[in-house]
Write an enzyme that holds these catalytic residues in place. Structure first.
Site, mmCIF file in Angstrom:
data_model
loop_
_atom_site.group_PDB
_atom_site.id
_atom_site.type_symbol
_atom_site.label_atom_id
_atom_site.label_comp_id
_atom_site.label_asym_id
_atom_site.label_seq_id
_atom_site.Cartn_x
_atom_site.Cartn_y
_atom_site.Cartn_z
ATOM 1 N N CYS A 65 0.836 -1.207 0.000
ATOM 2 C CA CYS A 65 0.000 0.000 0.000
ATOM 3 C C CYS A 65 0.873 1.261 0.000
ATOM 4 O O CYS A 65 1.469 1.585 -1.013
ATOM 5 C CB CYS A 65 -0.976 -0.038 1.175
ATOM 6 S SG CYS A 65 -2.376 1.101 0.995
ATOM 7 N N HIS A 71 -3.338 -5.210 1.438
ATOM 8 C CA HIS A 71 -2.757 -5.453 2.764
ATOM 9 C C HIS A 71 -2.761 -6.946 3.101
ATOM 10 O O HIS A 71 -3.671 -7.421 3.799
ATOM 11 C CB HIS A 71 -3.553 -4.695 3.831
ATOM 12 C CG HIS A 71 -3.366 -3.225 3.817
ATOM 13 N ND1 HIS A 71 -2.416 -2.582 4.587
ATOM 14 C CD2 HIS A 71 -4.005 -2.264 3.120
ATOM 15 C CE1 HIS A 71 -2.487 -1.274 4.378
ATOM 16 N NE2 HIS A 71 -3.439 -1.059 3.480
ATOM 17 N N GLU A 109 -1.032 -8.435 5.252
ATOM 18 C CA GLU A 109 -0.816 -8.614 6.686
ATOM 19 C C GLU A 109 -2.116 -8.590 7.496
ATOM 20 O O GLU A 109 -2.115 -8.940 8.686
ATOM 21 C CB GLU A 109 0.148 -7.540 7.209
ATOM 22 C CG GLU A 109 -0.435 -6.145 7.386
ATOM 23 C CD GLU A 109 -0.562 -5.352 6.102
ATOM 24 O OE1 GLU A 109 -0.925 -4.159 6.203
ATOM 25 O OE2 GLU A 109 -0.294 -5.890 5.015
#
Length: 222
Positions: free
Chosen positions: A96, A200, A202
């Protein structure tokens, strides 16, 4: 026999660094159940001097790019990162906001709030997917055979939060890793030792991308 080590740092000046570290830790647990031959150390990178020869890989996480730019301008952080990304023996992954910073060109940043570090031959547009309330989740299609093999599927759940857009891939040496299935929009790229994605990983609870980056870093030691 002493086990070889890999050291991966996560830039921790702002953004989703804690989530990346947690995902890497989970990835390491998974890799220990396989024949992966390396011990992996994960650490936060908060000071310029921590980006040194002992570090093998670096993650620039998602966050607020103007805020990150201000932080990186201090203590020669920006210059150190620029030198780092130019090294062929070191690996960098931007997610990002991290992708924005790794882009060679930014489209539509007339205010000059963000100064890219560069390295990835792409043109990136900030907030291409709208504001915070316009964030969305969508399945993405993996186009890289190594990622497909690791994931055991062509599909991965993508979380897009104020996501940037990859307006163009500007060099034939830049590989497309994944796209949106509907319109084929590129959402992940890699050029040699540099990788970036607009979403994202994560935040998904799936450590596949973190395992992939660990193996990217390990490839230079084989």
């Amino acid at each position: 026999m002493t086990q070889q080590r890999i050291h991966i740092g996560v830039l921790a000046v702002q953004g989703n660094f804690a989530e990346h570290i947690a995902s890497f830790q989970q990835a390491c647990v998974k890799l220990k159940t396989t024949d992966f031959p390396y011990e992996v150390e994960i650490s936060e990178i908060r000071r310029t001097e921590e980006i040194d020869d002992a570090l093998d890989g670096l993650v620039i996480p998602g966050g607020e790019t103007p805020t990150m730019t201000v932080a990186l301008r201090k203590n020669e952080f920006f210059e150190k990162l620029k030198t780092w990304t130019q090294r062929k023996d070191k690996y960098t992954w931007g997610t990002c906001a991290g992708l924005i910073l790794l882009s060679n060109k930014l489209d539509g940043d007339g205010k000059g709030e963000v100064i890219p570090i560069g390295g990835l031959d792409i043109t990136c547009r900030r907030n291409a997917k709208g504001r915070q309330f316009e964030s969305f989740e969508e399945s993405i299609r993996l186009t890289d055979h190594e990622l497909c093999a690791l994931n055991r599927s062509e599909n991965f759940h993508g979380i897009f939060i104020r996501a940037p857009g990859i307006k163009s891939v500007d060099d034939v040496g830049t590989d497309v890793l994944c796209v949106l299935p509907g319109n084929g929009e590129v959402v992940g790229v890699r050029k040699g030792n540099l990788m970036g994605c607009t979403f994202h990983p994560e935040l998904t609870g799936d450590t596949m991308w973190h395992e992939y980056f660990i193996k990217m870093v390990a490839s230079r030691k084989t």
